[in-house]
Design a protein around this motif. Structure first.
Motif, PDB file in Angstrom:
ATOM      1  N   THR A 120       0.629  -1.165  -0.070  1.00  0.00           N
ATOM      2  CA  THR A 120       0.212   0.001  -0.061  1.00  0.00           C
ATOM      3  C   THR A 120       1.039   1.216   0.141  1.00  0.00           C
ATOM      4  OG1 THR A 120      -0.157   0.009   2.404  1.00  0.00           O
ATOM      5  CG2 THR A 120      -2.051  -1.300   0.971  1.00  0.00           C
ATOM      6  N   GLY A 121       0.145   2.377  -0.373  1.00  0.00           N
ATOM      7  CA  GLY A 121       1.022   3.447  -0.554  1.00  0.00           C
ATOM      8  C   GLY A 121      -0.042   4.618  -0.581  1.00  0.00           C
ATOM      9  N   GLN A 122       0.582   5.952  -0.648  1.00  0.00           N
ATOM     10  CA  GLN A 122      -0.189   7.166  -0.581  1.00  0.00           C
ATOM     11  C   GLN A 122       0.358   8.156  -1.764  1.00  0.00           C
ATOM     12  OE1 GLN A 122      -3.342   8.022   1.074  1.00  0.00           O
ATOM     13  NE2 GLN A 122      -3.137   9.538  -0.311  1.00  0.00           N
ATOM     14  N   GLN A 123      -0.250   8.422  -2.710  1.00  0.00           N
ATOM     15  CA  GLN A 123       0.255   9.493  -3.479  1.00  0.00           C
ATOM     16  C   GLN A 123      -0.137  10.910  -2.975  1.00  0.00           C
ATOM     17  OE1 GLN A 123      -2.252   8.929  -7.309  1.00  0.00           O
ATOM     18  NE2 GLN A 123      -0.138   8.595  -8.148  1.00  0.00           N
ATOM     19  N   THR A 124       0.930  11.832  -3.220  1.00  0.00           N
ATOM     20  CA  THR A 124       0.593  12.991  -2.777  1.00  0.00           C
ATOM     21  C   THR A 124      -0.465  14.145  -3.571  1.00  0.00           C
ATOM     22  OG1 THR A 124       2.119  14.363  -4.458  1.00  0.00           O
ATOM     23  CG2 THR A 124       3.093  13.373  -2.482  1.00  0.00           C
ATOM     24  N   PRO A 125      -1.072  14.915  -3.209  1.00  0.00           N
ATOM     25  CA  PRO A 125      -2.320  15.708  -3.622  1.00  0.00           C
ATOM     26  C   PRO A 125      -1.640  15.901  -5.292  1.00  0.00           C
ATOM     27  CG  PRO A 125      -2.215  16.521  -1.406  1.00  0.00           C
ATOM     28  CD  PRO A 125      -0.788  15.503  -1.586  1.00  0.00           C
ATOM     29  N   ALA A 126      -0.490  16.420  -5.227  1.00  0.00           N
ATOM     30  CA  ALA A 126      -0.207  16.889  -6.859  1.00  0.00           C
ATOM     31  C   ALA A 126       0.130  15.510  -7.762  1.00  0.00           C
ATOM     32  CB  ALA A 126       1.137  17.512  -6.692  1.00  0.00           C
ATOM     33  N   GLU A 127       0.156  14.396  -7.255  1.00  0.00           N
ATOM     34  CA  GLU A 127       0.407  13.239  -7.830  1.00  0.00           C
ATOM     35  C   GLU A 127      -1.061  12.618  -8.115  1.00  0.00           C
ATOM     36  OE1 GLU A 127       4.465  11.037  -6.399  1.00  0.00           O
ATOM     37  OE2 GLU A 127       2.649  10.835  -5.159  1.00  0.00           O
ATOM     38  N   VAL A 128      -1.880  12.910  -7.156  1.00  0.00           N
ATOM     39  CA  VAL A 128      -3.511  12.494  -7.609  1.00  0.00           C
ATOM     40  C   VAL A 128      -3.828  13.456  -8.433  1.00  0.00           C
ATOM     41  CG1 VAL A 128      -5.619  12.531  -6.826  1.00  0.00           C
ATOM     42  CG2 VAL A 128      -3.572  11.517  -5.216  1.00  0.00           C
ATOM     43  N   ALA A 129      -3.718  14.752  -8.606  1.00  0.00           N
ATOM     44  CA  ALA A 129      -4.282  15.770  -9.596  1.00  0.00           C
ATOM     45  C   ALA A 129      -3.736  15.368 -10.856  1.00  0.00           C
ATOM     46  CB  ALA A 129      -3.627  16.943  -9.137  1.00  0.00           C
TER      47      ALA A 129
END
Length: 194
Positions: A120-129
């Motif tokens: 599992t992981g988490q993208q940054t808001p910029a990566e999600v955008a």
């Protein structure tokens, strides 16, 4: 009081008065359509649920009806927490892999590869955008739904699901719009190793 001519005028006047008291619009003339996602202009700002379990209730004023619901909902078009943004599955190869990557609207992701524990992981808001922009790009809507070339022996096939649309792509079949999506995926997409 609103004045009108004849019976129709009195009827429209009565409807207009009732509509003003209830915060609505009358059927006697043009009305201002509601703004997208908002109430009709000139009316009170109240939210009405469209939930099938909502029960209408009458207030003391018999002309006004309100709807009560036990749940709250996000505005139309807004993703719910934990809702899947995109799912990518890779199949094939010499070893016959079937691996999966799921990315949620909040940027959290899960990658499954064979019998290994999921990562599992988490993208940054910029990566999600960037990922959302790639998926919403009009050029992506024109990517063929099925492979157009000859399959590569022991090659991989990629199954990309976004907003109920499935795009299947084979090795070597990544038009620029699809390549942009893969570039924005966590770790470039699901692993191709078993």
């Amino acid at each position: 009081m609103v004045r009108g001519r004849g019976v129709r005028g009195k009827w429209c006047g009565a409807l207009l008065l009732a509509a003003v008291l209830a915060g609505g619009a009358s059927a006697c003339g043009p009305e201002t359509p509601p703004a997208p996602g908002g109430p009709a202009s000139g009316g009170p700002t109240s939210e009405v649920s469209t939930s099938p379990t909502a029960e209408p209730t009458r207030t003391a004023d018999a002309s006004a009806t309100t709807t009560a619901t036990a749940t709250t909902t996000a505005p139309p078009g807004e993703p719910q927490p934990g809702e899947v943004l995109v799912e990518v599955v890779v199949n094939g190869g010499l070893a016959g892999v079937r691996n999966q990557l799921v990315v949620h609207y909040d940027g959290s992701w899960t990658s499954r590869s064979g019998t290994k524990p999921p990562r599992t992981g988490q993208q940054t808001p910029a990566e999600v955008a960037e990922l959302r922009a790639a998926l919403e790009d009009p050029a992506y809507a024109h990517v063929p739904n099925r492979p157009t070339g000859s399959p590569i022996a022991d090659g991989f096939q990629y199954f990309i699901t976004y907003r109920h649309r499935l795009v299947v792509s084979g090795d070597g079949e990544r038009p620029p719009a699809l390549q942009r999506v893969f570039a924005a995926l966590p770790e470039g997409g699901p692993p191709t190793s078993p």
